[in-house]
Structure formats: C-alpha cells, structure tokens
Scaffold this motif. Sequence first.
Motif, PDB file in Angstrom:
ATOM      1  N   ASP A 122       0.825  -1.206   0.000  1.00  0.00           N
ATOM      2  CA  ASP A 122       0.000   0.000   0.000  1.00  0.00           C
ATOM      3  C   ASP A 122       0.862   1.260   0.000  1.00  0.00           C
ATOM      4  N   GLU A 126       0.797   4.101  -2.869  1.00  0.00           N
ATOM      5  CA  GLU A 126       0.472   5.487  -2.529  1.00  0.00           C
ATOM      6  C   GLU A 126       1.603   6.437  -2.922  1.00  0.00           C
ATOM      7  N   ARG A 127       2.847   6.010  -2.779  1.00  0.00           N
ATOM      8  CA  ARG A 127       3.958   6.867  -3.226  1.00  0.00           C
ATOM      9  C   ARG A 127       3.853   7.141  -4.724  1.00  0.00           C
ATOM     10  N   ALA A 129       1.148   6.900  -6.548  1.00  0.00           N
ATOM     11  CA  ALA A 129      -0.066   7.665  -6.804  1.00  0.00           C
ATOM     12  C   ALA A 129       0.138   9.149  -6.533  1.00  0.00           C
ATOM     13  N   LYS A 130       0.869   9.474  -5.497  1.00  0.00           N
ATOM     14  CA  LYS A 130       1.098  10.881  -5.179  1.00  0.00           C
ATOM     15  C   LYS A 130       1.924  11.581  -6.264  1.00  0.00           C
ATOM     16  N   ASP A 133      -0.603  12.311  -8.847  1.00  0.00           N
ATOM     17  CA  ASP A 133      -1.507  13.378  -8.414  1.00  0.00           C
ATOM     18  C   ASP A 133      -0.976  14.763  -8.791  1.00  0.00           C
ATOM     19  N   TRP A 162      -2.934  -3.950  -5.440  1.00  0.00           N
ATOM     20  CA  TRP A 162      -3.312  -2.595  -5.022  1.00  0.00           C
ATOM     21  C   TRP A 162      -4.204  -1.997  -6.091  1.00  0.00           C
ATOM     22  N   PRO A 164      -6.066   1.867  -7.120  1.00  0.00           N
ATOM     23  CA  PRO A 164      -6.432   3.251  -6.835  1.00  0.00           C
ATOM     24  C   PRO A 164      -7.916   3.495  -7.108  1.00  0.00           C
ATOM     25  N   ARG A 168      -9.569   8.999  -8.857  1.00  0.00           N
ATOM     26  CA  ARG A 168      -8.167   9.424  -8.843  1.00  0.00           C
ATOM     27  C   ARG A 168      -7.520   9.120 -10.193  1.00  0.00           C
TER      28      ARG A 168
END
Length: 207
Positions: A122, A126-127, A129-130, A133, A162, A164, A168
């Motif tokens: 996770d 998330e890293r 995904a950021k 973003d 995983w 998203p 997003r």
Amino acid sequence: MGTWDDGLYDNDAALDLLAGLVTLPTVDASPAELAVGIGLVAWMQPVVLQMRGEGHVAAALAHGEALPAAAREVLEVLARDLEGALKQRSRSEAARAAIGGYNDGPRFDALVRLPGGQVSIDALGERAAKVLDRADDVDLYEGAGDFAALGVVAQLVEAGLWQPAPARVAEWRARFDRADAGTREERGFWDDYVARVRLGFELVARA
C-alpha cells in the motif's frame, strides 16, 4: 531528459523516479517489511537488489520461522545465487507494451504476498499515486518522468495487489491529456509515447 525509446520507463527521468519510489527497507526492518521490500525491489528494481541486496537477504533469512516456509525458500534461492535468480522476467505482454523492458525482474509471490506485508504494498502504491496526483500537466517533455509512476501502479494493479480509486485515475488521465495537448513539437515521437501511456491507463482500468 535523455530518451531512448517511447515506453514509460525509457527515459532518464523515469529511471530516476523509480530509484526513489522502489527502495530497499533498512536491514533492521520487521521480518514482513524486509521480505516484502526485497520482493518489490527484485520485481521492479532487480539491478538494485543485485548490487545492494545481499545483506538484506541474509538479514531476512536470519528471522527464521518468523517468515513462512515459502518465503524462506525464495530467500534461500536468492542467497545462493542472487544474480542468477534475478535473471527471470515477469512482466506480462500487456505491461511490456506500455512500460518497455527496463526494470523487469522476477515477481516472487511468496514475498510480495506475504501475510502482514500489505502495508508495504500500500505504501508503494500510494507513493506512486502521489507522483501522478501532481504530475506535470504542461507538456510531456516535463511530465514524462512523472508518468513513469503509472508503470508501478499498473503492475501492482495487474497483480491484484493494489487498486487506486477510479476518480483518482480519472484525474491522472486528465493531467496526462493536458500535457499531451500542450506538447507541439516532435509529435512523431510523442504520439508513440502517448499510445503507450494510454495502454498503461487501460491496464489500470481493466482490473
């Protein structure tokens, strides 16, 4: 930005980004974090594990029965012949069509699917995904390095590790579309790159 092909990973900025996203944990990490971290680096940064991972593999094996037998078996293979074990390739044909051939190592499911290790998966998702973003949406010259993070996300999603949120992903697509629209020159190259990034988005949406 040094570029040699039109896959997601085929430029210097992309490889620099990956070096910061997919990293080895400290050798004193918990057994699960250490083993999953080794598995992720073997999969997505095999050269890093080959060059720097011998001590991490030994530290993980030292935890003995704190790790499942299947994970210990993989670690023993790595300990016996790290270079040889990392010669395997695991990227699917669909993922290779988007990403290219760089940083394609073996996916040891006994490590990356380790019970208690989802927190590490996770965190990597998330890293990545950021990065997406905030990916540069002015033009592809600046944004191509950032969109390499889509390769990490696509592989995690394809493996069922995983996922998203769709909203997003829609925002990532919108950022990419703006960067594409803002890129006027060298469209012969960029059109091929755009097609491959869109394949990456399809992988993420398909899961």
